[in-house]
Design a protein around this motif. Structure first.
Motif, PDB file in Angstrom:
ATOM      1  N   HIS A 125      -3.135  17.878   1.527  1.00 11.34           N
ATOM      2  CA  HIS A 125      -4.176  16.784   1.161  1.00 11.34           C
ATOM      3  C   HIS A 125      -4.492  16.062   2.539  1.00 11.34           C
ATOM      4  CE1 HIS A 125      -4.513  17.059  -3.259  1.00 11.34           C
ATOM      5  NE2 HIS A 125      -3.340  17.294  -3.330  1.00 11.34           N
ATOM      6  N   LYS A 139      -0.281  11.162 -10.227  1.00 10.14           N
ATOM      7  CA  LYS A 139      -1.197  12.407 -10.462  1.00 10.14           C
ATOM      8  C   LYS A 139      -0.472  13.801 -10.401  1.00 10.14           C
ATOM      9  CE  LYS A 139      -4.920   9.379  -8.472  1.00 10.14           C
ATOM     10  NZ  LYS A 139      -6.026   9.589  -9.571  1.00 10.14           N
ATOM     11  N   VAL A 157      -9.018  11.826  -3.672  1.00  3.71           N
ATOM     12  CA  VAL A 157      -7.874  11.829  -4.399  1.00  3.71           C
ATOM     13  C   VAL A 157      -7.469  10.693  -5.043  1.00  3.71           C
ATOM     14  CG1 VAL A 157      -5.359  12.235  -3.978  1.00  3.71           C
ATOM     15  CG2 VAL A 157      -6.993  13.680  -2.620  1.00  3.71           C
ATOM     16  N   ILE A 158      -7.664   9.461  -4.588  1.00  3.01           N
ATOM     17  CA  ILE A 158      -7.657   8.176  -5.259  1.00  3.01           C
ATOM     18  C   ILE A 158      -8.899   7.502  -5.120  1.00  3.01           C
ATOM     19  CG2 ILE A 158      -5.282   8.033  -5.143  1.00  3.01           C
ATOM     20  CD1 ILE A 158      -5.626   6.160  -2.636  1.00  3.01           C
ATOM     21  N   GLU A 164      -8.702   2.245  -8.205  1.00  5.43           N
ATOM     22  CA  GLU A 164      -7.189   2.658  -8.781  1.00  5.43           C
ATOM     23  C   GLU A 164      -6.039   2.112  -7.904  1.00  5.43           C
ATOM     24  OE1 GLU A 164      -6.452   7.241 -10.065  1.00  5.43           O
ATOM     25  OE2 GLU A 164      -7.224   6.935  -8.133  1.00  5.43           O
ATOM     26  N   LEU A 165      -6.281   2.150  -6.511  1.00  5.65           N
ATOM     27  CA  LEU A 165      -5.659   1.634  -5.466  1.00  5.65           C
ATOM     28  C   LEU A 165      -5.255   0.122  -5.531  1.00  5.65           C
ATOM     29  CD1 LEU A 165      -3.930   2.171  -2.947  1.00  5.65           C
ATOM     30  CD2 LEU A 165      -6.031   1.805  -1.537  1.00  5.65           C
ATOM     31  N   THR A 184      -4.257   6.336   3.488  1.00  8.29           N
ATOM     32  CA  THR A 184      -4.832   6.146   2.321  1.00  8.29           C
ATOM     33  C   THR A 184      -6.398   6.138   2.453  1.00  8.29           C
ATOM     34  OG1 THR A 184      -3.101   4.407   2.263  1.00  8.29           O
ATOM     35  CG2 THR A 184      -5.065   3.959   1.025  1.00  8.29           C
ATOM     36  N   ASN A 185      -7.247   5.765   3.608  1.00  6.63           N
ATOM     37  CA  ASN A 185      -8.491   6.013   3.794  1.00  6.63           C
ATOM     38  C   ASN A 185      -8.815   7.402   3.564  1.00  6.63           C
ATOM     39  OD1 ASN A 185      -9.066   3.499   4.287  1.00  6.63           O
ATOM     40  ND2 ASN A 185      -8.759   3.234   6.504  1.00  6.63           N
ATOM     41  N   GLU A 192      -9.824   6.068  14.215  1.00  3.42           N
ATOM     42  CA  GLU A 192     -11.061   5.312  13.514  1.00  3.42           C
ATOM     43  C   GLU A 192     -10.695   3.968  13.160  1.00  3.42           C
ATOM     44  OE1 GLU A 192     -12.824   7.585  10.347  1.00  3.42           O
ATOM     45  OE2 GLU A 192     -14.101   8.768  12.086  1.00  3.42           O
ATOM     46  N   LEU A 193      -9.627   3.523  13.188  1.00  2.33           N
ATOM     47  CA  LEU A 193      -9.286   2.062  12.845  1.00  2.33           C
ATOM     48  C   LEU A 193      -9.814   1.356  13.578  1.00  2.33           C
ATOM     49  CD1 LEU A 193      -5.407   2.526  11.883  1.00  2.33           C
ATOM     50  CD2 LEU A 193      -7.391   2.189  10.166  1.00  2.33           C
ATOM     51  N   MET A 239       0.831  -1.158   0.060  1.00  2.00           N
ATOM     52  CA  MET A 239       0.057   0.083   0.047  1.00  2.00           C
ATOM     53  C   MET A 239       0.994   1.330   0.013  1.00  2.00           C
ATOM     54  SD  MET A 239      -3.097   1.090   2.636  1.00  2.00           S
ATOM     55  CE  MET A 239      -4.340   0.029   2.018  1.00  2.00           C
ATOM     56  N   ILE A 269      -0.101   4.522   7.257  1.00  3.49           N
ATOM     57  CA  ILE A 269      -0.490   4.473   5.700  1.00  3.49           C
ATOM     58  C   ILE A 269      -2.010   3.963   5.584  1.00  3.49           C
ATOM     59  CG2 ILE A 269       0.056   1.888   5.454  1.00  3.49           C
ATOM     60  CD1 ILE A 269       0.683   4.878   2.964  1.00  3.49           C
ATOM     61  N   SER A 270      -2.334   3.032   6.591  1.00  8.06           N
ATOM     62  CA  SER A 270      -3.854   2.914   6.624  1.00  8.06           C
ATOM     63  C   SER A 270      -4.762   4.255   6.713  1.00  8.06           C
ATOM     64  CB  SER A 270      -4.300   1.727   7.719  1.00  8.06           C
ATOM     65  OG  SER A 270      -3.407   0.391   7.679  1.00  8.06           O
ATOM     66  N   VAL A 300     -10.721   3.452  -4.994  1.00 14.19           N
ATOM     67  CA  VAL A 300     -10.676   2.012  -4.436  1.00 14.19           C
ATOM     68  C   VAL A 300     -10.060   1.187  -5.627  1.00 14.19           C
ATOM     69  CG1 VAL A 300     -11.843  -0.048  -3.733  1.00 14.19           C
ATOM     70  CG2 VAL A 300     -12.176   2.210  -2.536  1.00 14.19           C
ATOM     71  N   LEU A 315      -7.075   9.670   1.579  1.00 15.10           N
ATOM     72  CA  LEU A 315      -7.075   9.958   0.315  1.00 15.10           C
ATOM     73  C   LEU A 315      -8.327   9.490  -0.353  1.00 15.10           C
ATOM     74  CD1 LEU A 315      -3.474   9.503  -0.164  1.00 15.10           C
ATOM     75  CD2 LEU A 315      -4.401  11.713  -0.168  1.00 15.10           C
ATOM     76  N   LEU A 316      -8.945   8.454  -0.100  1.00 16.48           N
ATOM     77  CA  LEU A 316     -10.041   7.555  -0.637  1.00 16.48           C
ATOM     78  C   LEU A 316     -11.372   8.524  -0.337  1.00 16.48           C
ATOM     79  CD1 LEU A 316      -9.185   3.842   0.226  1.00 16.48           C
ATOM     80  CD2 LEU A 316      -9.232   4.891  -2.151  1.00 16.48           C
ATOM     81  N   GLU A 317     -11.397   8.889   1.128  1.00 17.67           N
ATOM     82  CA  GLU A 317     -12.425   9.893   1.474  1.00 17.67           C
ATOM     83  C   GLU A 317     -12.763  10.788   0.581  1.00 17.67           C
ATOM     84  OE1 GLU A 317     -12.599   9.145   6.173  1.00 17.67           O
ATOM     85  OE2 GLU A 317     -12.303  11.122   5.530  1.00 17.67           O
ATOM     86  N   LEU A 356       0.913   6.284  -6.969  1.00 13.95           N
ATOM     87  CA  LEU A 356      -0.372   7.063  -7.298  1.00 13.95           C
ATOM     88  C   LEU A 356       0.049   8.716  -7.224  1.00 13.95           C
ATOM     89  CD1 LEU A 356      -3.118   4.687  -6.022  1.00 13.95           C
ATOM     90  CD2 LEU A 356      -2.419   5.151  -8.485  1.00 13.95           C
TER      91      LEU A 356
END
Lengths: 229, 110
Positions: B45, A57, B85-86, B90-91, B77-78, B57-58, A46, B73-74, B88, B80-82, A53
């Protein structure tokens, strides 16, 4: 969205799990038995993926990433030690450091970032210790990345409740007549400890003094090292 | 009667402090660098408070199961998804490609 603590879902390609709300949180699997031997896990993949990514971008460039990694590598307790040694020999600097660590760092050509850091000074009456009970806030731009134990449940839980016991576990015995003061860091205010100057160092130059200032002494779980005999 | 969340552990009982530390692996430094770049004032970002919210929130299970930079990183990443920006998709595709790449080159992984 509250915490997702249930991880009993089915096997899933790439270990990603979308909670089905369109944009929702993705949770990689806990490690699968059949991948236990793998030299990498989902989070490492990840980290690689997110970095790639972002570069694709144009959010940051590969050069930005390299430069940031170099900056991180360059930070070590040496910068904090340099400041402490200067404070020991220069009362004016000591006062400026106690007033404003970031400005004092700049005087020595050290970039300590923009988040305020407060220096707390050990004396013959007070011994200071820093912790971050909620997470891992730490003056990383002055003393590098925090050690694992600083982020551990044991240290975060107990440092504020029984600091003398915790210090004893580091081999640091603070005499009973010295008050132990624990500072709980936040994202908006970090601390660093100015340890006491060891006896027997009269006339030492700054560089030599700085060699006595360990990372742990700037966290407050140790004293500055005594001069070697 | 306190309603503590799992990350709020100051003052609770716990075992002895083990003076453990390790040199950070390249992938851990990479996570640190990514987070710092994303939170840089020129990008915004991700801010440190969002990162921490994402970690909290994990949930207690995952929080304790993951290592420090795995949590970072978890969370990043979450977020950026929210924020879109990326995606699911794509990732997922990128992670699958990296996994294949790494499996084919035993020397490549971090």
């Amino acid at each position: 969205m509250s915490g997702h603590d249930h991880h009993d879902h089915d096997h899933h390609e790439h270990g990603l799990h979308d909670h089905g709300d369109g944009k929702g949180a993705v949770h990689p699997h806990p490690r699968q038995p059949d991948t236990e031997d793998s030299p990498f896990n989902d989070r490492m993949v990840m980290a690689e993926a997110v970095g790639e990514l972002m570069i694709e971008k144009g959010i940051f460039s590969a050069d930005d990433l390299r430069a940031m990694l170099e900056l991180i590598e360059s930070k070590s307790p040496a910068d904090g030690a340099k400041m402490v040694a200067r404070a020991w020999v220069d009362p004016g600097f000591r006062k400026r450091m106690l007033d404003d660590v970031l400005a004092a760092a700049t005087e020595l050509g050290i970039d300590a970032g923009s988040i305020p850091i407060r220096a707390v000074e050990n004396t013959n009456r007070v011994h200071n210790v820093i912790v971050c009970t909620l997470c891992s806030c730490y003056p990383r731009l002055l003393i590098g990345l925090p050690p694992d134990w600083y982020k551990s449940r044991a240290y975060r839980s107990r440092a504020v409740r029984e600091p003398r016991k915790v210090l004893a576990e580091f081999g640091t015995a603070v005499p009973d007549d010295i008050e132990v003061r624990v500072h709980d860091s936040t994202a908006d205010l970090r601390y660093m400890v100015i340890p006491r100057r060891p006896a027997g160092t009269d006339g030492w130059d700054e560089q030599r003094l700085a060699s006595l200032v360990s990372r742990d002494s700037m966290i407050g779980v140790a004293f500055a090292k005594p001069p070697a005999r | 009667m306190s309603l503590r969340r799992h990350h709020d552990m100051g003052g609770l009982a716990a075992g002895p402090v083990e003076a453990a530390e390790h040199d950070y692996a390249p992938w851990e430094k990479r996570v640190d660098a990514i987070v710092r770049l994303l939170s840089h004032p020129s990008r915004r970002h991700l801010c440190v408070d969002e990162l921490r919210r994402g970690i909290e929130e994990l949930g207690p299970g995952v929080y304790d199961e993951l290592s420090y930079y795995e949590r970072w990183i978890s969370s990043a990443t979450n977020i950026l998804l929210e924020k879109g920006v990326i995606t699911v998709d794509e990732l997922g595709r990128k992670m699958a490609a990296i996994e294949i790449r790494w499996r084919n080159d035993r020397n490549a992984p971090p």
